[in-house]
Design a protein around this motif. Structure first.
Motif, PDB file in Angstrom:
ATOM      1  N   HIS A  96     -26.837   9.212  -9.077  1.00 60.37           N
ATOM      2  CA  HIS A  96     -28.244   9.113  -9.468  1.00 60.37           C
ATOM      3  C   HIS A  96     -28.962  10.446  -9.258  1.00 60.37           C
ATOM      4  CE1 HIS A  96     -28.947   4.989 -10.710  1.00 60.37           C
ATOM      5  NE2 HIS A  96     -28.111   4.593  -9.764  1.00 60.37           N
ATOM      6  N   GLN A  97     -28.603  11.150  -8.217  1.00 56.21           N
ATOM      7  CA  GLN A  97     -29.178  12.472  -7.995  1.00 56.21           C
ATOM      8  C   GLN A  97     -28.859  13.392  -9.174  1.00 56.21           C
ATOM      9  OE1 GLN A  97     -27.447  14.711  -4.729  1.00 56.21           O
ATOM     10  NE2 GLN A  97     -29.409  15.695  -4.279  1.00 56.21           N
ATOM     11  N   VAL A 100     -30.858  12.223 -12.382  1.00 53.51           N
ATOM     12  CA  VAL A 100     -32.273  12.605 -12.359  1.00 53.51           C
ATOM     13  C   VAL A 100     -32.425  14.100 -12.605  1.00 53.51           C
ATOM     14  CG1 VAL A 100     -34.330  12.798 -10.895  1.00 53.51           C
ATOM     15  CG2 VAL A 100     -33.003  10.681 -10.916  1.00 53.51           C
ATOM     16  N   HIS A 142     -34.235   2.669 -12.333  1.00 59.52           N
ATOM     17  CA  HIS A 142     -33.215   3.714 -12.253  1.00 59.52           C
ATOM     18  C   HIS A 142     -32.475   3.922 -13.574  1.00 59.52           C
ATOM     19  CE1 HIS A 142     -33.612   4.477  -7.981  1.00 59.52           C
ATOM     20  NE2 HIS A 142     -33.663   3.176  -7.769  1.00 59.52           N
ATOM     21  N   HIS A 185     -40.015   5.560  -5.133  1.00 65.08           N
ATOM     22  CA  HIS A 185     -40.019   5.482  -6.598  1.00 65.08           C
ATOM     23  C   HIS A 185     -41.239   6.205  -7.174  1.00 65.08           C
ATOM     24  CE1 HIS A 185     -37.422   1.554  -6.816  1.00 65.08           C
ATOM     25  NE2 HIS A 185     -36.722   2.624  -6.495  1.00 65.08           N
ATOM     26  N   MET A 188     -40.902   9.903  -6.925  1.00 67.21           N
ATOM     27  CA  MET A 188     -39.926  10.428  -7.876  1.00 67.21           C
ATOM     28  C   MET A 188     -40.506  10.540  -9.276  1.00 67.21           C
ATOM     29  SD  MET A 188     -36.003   9.161  -8.424  1.00 67.21           S
ATOM     30  CE  MET A 188     -36.200   7.939  -9.697  1.00 67.21           C
ATOM     31  N   SER A 204     -34.500  10.867  -5.373  1.00 64.20           N
ATOM     32  CA  SER A 204     -33.604   9.836  -5.896  1.00 64.20           C
ATOM     33  C   SER A 204     -32.458   9.587  -4.922  1.00 64.20           C
ATOM     34  CB  SER A 204     -33.039  10.256  -7.254  1.00 64.20           C
ATOM     35  OG  SER A 204     -32.099   9.307  -7.725  1.00 64.20           O
TER      36      SER A 204
END
Length: 241
Positions: A96-97, A100, A142, A185, A188, A204
């Protein structure tokens, strides 16, 4: 619990991916509990398909760590193993890092609004104690940067390892502990809107690390009524642990 008596039949053109998804979701949402035996004939009848796609799905579920298959014996739902969950957490957080980081700059105003809306729905579900809706909203949140990044390798890895985390998150989202994610969230989204890819990616990653206290509790030894430590000994024993 036993195989549900209600029909889960779907269209005849049900693909093996659909069978996998239904069985995966049944494990994640607790329809099938840890240690429960999964018999391909019963599952095939429940889903209204042949045994072949069920067997293929069970193999995939074994690769994902959701079931344990013993050749020549039985297939059963895997327990919540702290080590396996921790491994999955590390992989999912990293993916996920990356997503993003790659998505910032590709996200449209519509994408950002979808994330804000999903986070609002997530917060509402947590306040209401609705775990299913919280998980669905968290997935929707996500999914936006993952979709924008369009990295097929990331998508494939997340599809394999995210279900392991979702089983644990059902416990977290049923308590106040999950509410820390709402603020992360929001942070982000605003970093994404500002175009700060590195900072948004870092947040994230942190979001997926909020499971750490729950993982620590899973790793703690538990004693059942039939397996309590003997007070006559100082803890060293040659007997079963």
């Amino acid at each position: 619990m036993p195989i549900p008596t209600t029909s889960a039949s779907v269209a005849r053109n049900l693909l093996r991916d659909d069978v996998y998804s239904q069985l995966r979701d049944a494990i994640v949402n607790g329809t099938f509990v840890p240690g429960e035996k999964l018999r391909d004939l019963e599952l095939a009848t429940w889903l209204g398909v042949s045994r072949t796609p069920v067997r293929e799905a069970l193999l995939r579920l074994a690769q994902a760590g959701l079931v344990v298959t013993r050749p020549g014996r039985s297939t059963e739902v895997a327990g919540l193993d702290a080590s396996a969950v921790r491994d999955a957490q590390a992989v999912v957080a990293a993916m996920h890092q990356l997503a993003v980081r790659e998505a910032v700059g590709q996200l449209t105003e519509g994408d950002l609004e979808q994330m804000r809306t999903a986070n609002e729905e997530f917060a509402q579900a947590l306040r209401a104690g609705n775990v299913d809706d919280a998980l669905a909203a968290d997935d929707a949140f996500h999914a936006v940067p993952v979709r924008a990044a369009a990295n097929r390798a990331v998508i494939a890895v997340l599809e394999q390892f995210t279900p392991t985390l979702r089983r644990v998150e059902r416990l977290r989202f049923g308590s106040l502990a999950g509410r820390a994610s709402v603020a992360l969230h929001s942070q982000m989204v605003e970093l994404c809107a500002a175009g700060d890819a590195e900072a948004a990616a870092a947040v994230s990653f942190d979001t997926w690390c909020t499971l750490e206290p729950l993982l620590a509790s899973l790793a703690e030894p538990r004693h059942t009524e039939g397996n309590k430590p003997d007070p006559r000994h100082d803890g060293d024993s040659d007997g079963p642990a």
